[in-house]
Scaffold this motif. Structure first.
Motif, PDB file in Angstrom:
ATOM      1  N   LYS A  94      34.306  69.231 107.029  1.00  0.00           N
ATOM      2  CA  LYS A  94      34.690  69.826 108.285  1.00  0.00           C
ATOM      3  C   LYS A  94      33.335  69.953 109.180  1.00  0.00           C
ATOM      4  N   THR A 103      34.698  78.739 106.320  1.00  0.00           N
ATOM      5  CA  THR A 103      35.201  77.383 106.368  1.00  0.00           C
ATOM      6  C   THR A 103      36.171  76.951 105.326  1.00  0.00           C
ATOM      7  N   LEU A 109      40.311  76.452 106.205  1.00  0.00           N
ATOM      8  CA  LEU A 109      40.852  75.001 105.726  1.00  0.00           C
ATOM      9  C   LEU A 109      42.164  75.244 104.907  1.00  0.00           C
ATOM     10  N   GLN A 112      42.788  76.005 110.389  1.00  0.00           N
ATOM     11  CA  GLN A 112      42.210  74.859 111.187  1.00  0.00           C
ATOM     12  C   GLN A 112      42.393  73.488 110.182  1.00  0.00           C
ATOM     13  N   PRO A 135      41.073  69.635 108.922  1.00  0.00           N
ATOM     14  CA  PRO A 135      40.008  69.176 108.375  1.00  0.00           C
ATOM     15  C   PRO A 135      39.268  68.001 109.455  1.00  0.00           C
ATOM     16  N   THR A 136      37.946  67.622 109.366  1.00  0.00           N
ATOM     17  CA  THR A 136      37.626  66.443 110.272  1.00  0.00           C
ATOM     18  C   THR A 136      38.076  65.278 109.494  1.00  0.00           C
TER      19      THR A 136
END
Length: 226
Positions: free
Chosen positions: A13, A50, A54, A59, A61-62
């Protein structure tokens, strides 16, 4: 082979762009199965929050994929993510998030109203018994001690029968004796109700009750106890 309640595959992330870009979580693989009680420890800013956001599908993940109960939830829409959290994820926060103007019992009735179903009285009674809080049913949050509030918060997290329980610093506002009580209760509920439970904490003493312990440092997650 058992399906993991939560599985992270090559998750990372990032926040920001260019010279302001920060990798809050480096490439991470992780799995937790039903009935396991796992702790993640580490200093502030290490990536624990974070990781938890996740895991709770708050949110995306990248890179990488997140699976809950074997389902890929990495790219769900906001509406789909909200529905999944209501069904499969129970959150226990340091602040307990009890609604101040509702009695303990009404907190649970409200959860049923959100899900558009009748009050699950038998489940409520069973939870209150297992948490040793039956006598608190008609109390208001302001009448509860810190430890009592956390026990009710645990009950609320378990009420929707989620696959995954995420506890974010659940003992930070408690004195030592109450903190140990709450962690032992989390351990008991994880094992007895077969719930995958992840506790993020900065207090190493609390990890004595966990099946596995992971350390988070500078965005890297490593297992320190099996």
């Amino acid at each position: 082979m058992k399906t993991a309640s939560l599985q992270l595959e090559n998750i990372s992330k990032e926040f920001g762009e260019g010279h302001t870009k920060i990798t809050a979580l480096k490439k991470t693989n992780f799995a937790i199965f039903p009935g396991e009680f796992v702790a993640i420890v580490g200093p502030s800013g290490s990536g624990k929050s974070t990781f938890l956001t996740l895991a709770g599908v708050l949110q995306q993940p990248t890179e990488g994929k997140i699976f809950i109960q074997g389902e890929d939830v990495s790219t769900l829409s906001k509406k789909e993510s909200t529905a999944l959290r209501l069904k499969e994820v129970g959150f226990i926060l340091q602040s307990t998030n009890l609604i101040p103007f509702l009695s303990v019992k009404d907190q649970f009735i409200f959860l049923d109203k959100i899900q558009k179903r009748p009050f699950q009285e038998e489940l409520f009674e069973n939870l209150m018994t297992s948490l040793d809080t039956k006598e608190l049913a008609n109390k208001m949050p302001r009448e509860l001690s810190g430890g009592e509030k956390q026990r009710i918060a645990i009950g609320k997290a378990l009420y929707n029968n989620p696959a995954l329980i995420l506890a974010d610093e659940p003992t930070a506002a408690l004195d030592t004796n109450r903190a140990f009580e709450v962690v032992k209760l989390l351990q008991k509920e994880a094992h007895d109700k077969n719930k995958a439970t992840i506790m993020v904490t900065h207090d190493q003493r609390m990890t004595a009750f966990c099946d596995k312990v992971y350390t988070m440092e500078d965005g890297y997650l490593t297992q320190s106890k099996n």
